[in-house]
Design an enzyme around this catalytic site. Structure first.
Site, PDB file in Angstrom:
ATOM      1  N   GLU A  38       0.823  -1.143   0.011  1.00 29.25           N
ATOM      2  CA  GLU A  38      -0.035  -0.076   0.012  1.00 29.25           C
ATOM      3  C   GLU A  38       0.866   1.226   0.061  1.00 29.25           C
ATOM      4  O   GLU A  38       1.644   1.405   1.042  1.00 29.25           O
ATOM      5  CB  GLU A  38      -0.821   0.141   1.295  1.00 29.25           C
TER       6      GLU A  38
ATOM      7  N   ASP B  52      -5.646   9.248  10.054  1.00 28.30           N
ATOM      8  CA  ASP B  52      -4.332   8.805  10.418  1.00 28.30           C
ATOM      9  C   ASP B  52      -3.547   9.400  11.575  1.00 28.30           C
ATOM     10  O   ASP B  52      -3.937  10.520  12.083  1.00 28.30           O
ATOM     11  CB  ASP B  52      -3.339   8.881   9.174  1.00 28.30           C
TER      12      ASP B  52
END
EC number: 4.2.1.20
Length: 268
Positions: free
Chosen positions: A49, A60
């Site tokens: 990824e 995040d």
């Protein structure tokens, strides 16, 4: 079959999970990031990824937020990220590569242009964390029409009544976020992960990848016994932040990838 389908089918035959590694494009800089990307498969990554840097990565945690800042300050753009994929593909036609990020940069780049260039570059899948199924027309459908898998996130708070909607149109694999919150948060209990995987298997035949909070070979091995994929991001990103220089960053990330791969491969 797509590269993702081929890889997961092969690993199922081998009776082991995939190690899915996440790194941010352009972190710590373009050249070192490309070197890491090229080195990950040999270090043991089965699926990669690659994060598309964005100014507001709301899902995040601190480690990946800082990686986004480092990459953007170094001049990383979506066009450069696609160039990085092309350079990676020039030497690797087998390893599945998924771009992960937020819709805003793609929207500004132009969806049609992005999908066309991503496909030409060799992108296999997309994970767009802020684009729910209600907005499938925006990117999911154009991507899948071009042969790019669209991978959905599910969480502990995704109820049984919501799951079919989330999973409808999903392809490649399902990414289960084992801790509600931001990336890199504390790991979920294995009992919780086992229950979640069983619940997801009632709704989909797609491979299931588990992420968020996996930091060691031992933890990766434990999750690999339960799921089809073990996703590790923040632990790798933290190695870059702590390295001090780019050569050390490359070395440390690939070393940790090797440790994680050993854990995953010896799990079953």
């Amino acid at each position: 079959m797509s590269r993702l389908q081929t890889r997961f089918a092969q690993l199922k035959q081998d009776n082991r999970a995939a190690l899915v590694t996440f790194v941010t494009a352009g972190d710590p800089d373009y050249d070192a990031s490309l070197e890491i990307l090229k080195g990950l498969p040999a270090a043991g990554a089965d699926v990669i990824e690659l994060g598309m840097p964005f100014t507001d990565p709301m899902a995040d945690g601190p480690a990946i937020q800082l990686a986004n800042i480092r990459a953007l300050q170094g001049g990383q753009t979506l066009a450069k990220t696609l160039r990085m994929v092309r350079e990676f593909r020039a030497g690797d036609s087998d390893t599945p590569l998924v771009l992960m990020g937020y819709f805003n940069p793609i929207h500004h780049y132009g969806v049609e242009r992005f999908v066309t260039e991503a496909k030409e570059a060799g992108v296999d899948g997309l994970i767009v964390v802020d684009l729910p199924p209600e907005h499938n027309e925006d990117l999911c459908h154009p991507a899948q029409a071009a042969g790019i898998d669209f991978i959905r996130l599910t969480t502990p708070t995704t109820g049984d009544e919501r799951l079919p909607t989330v999973l409808e149109g999903s392809s490649g694999f399902v990414y289960y976020v084992s801790v509600a919150g931001v990336t890199g948060a504390n790991a979920a209990t294995l009992e919780h992960v086992e229950e979640a995987v069983a619940r997801l298997r009632r709704h989909t035949d797609l491979p299931i990848g588990i992420g968020f909070g996996i930091r060691s070979a031992e933890h990766a091995a434990a999750v690999a016994r339960l799921a089809d994929g073990v996703v590790v991001g923040s632990a790798l990103i933290e190695r870059i932040a702590k390295a001090g220089d780019t050569a050390r960053a490359v070395k440390d990330v690939l070393a940790l990838c090797g440790e994680l791969a050993e854990g995953v491969r010896n799990a079953r």
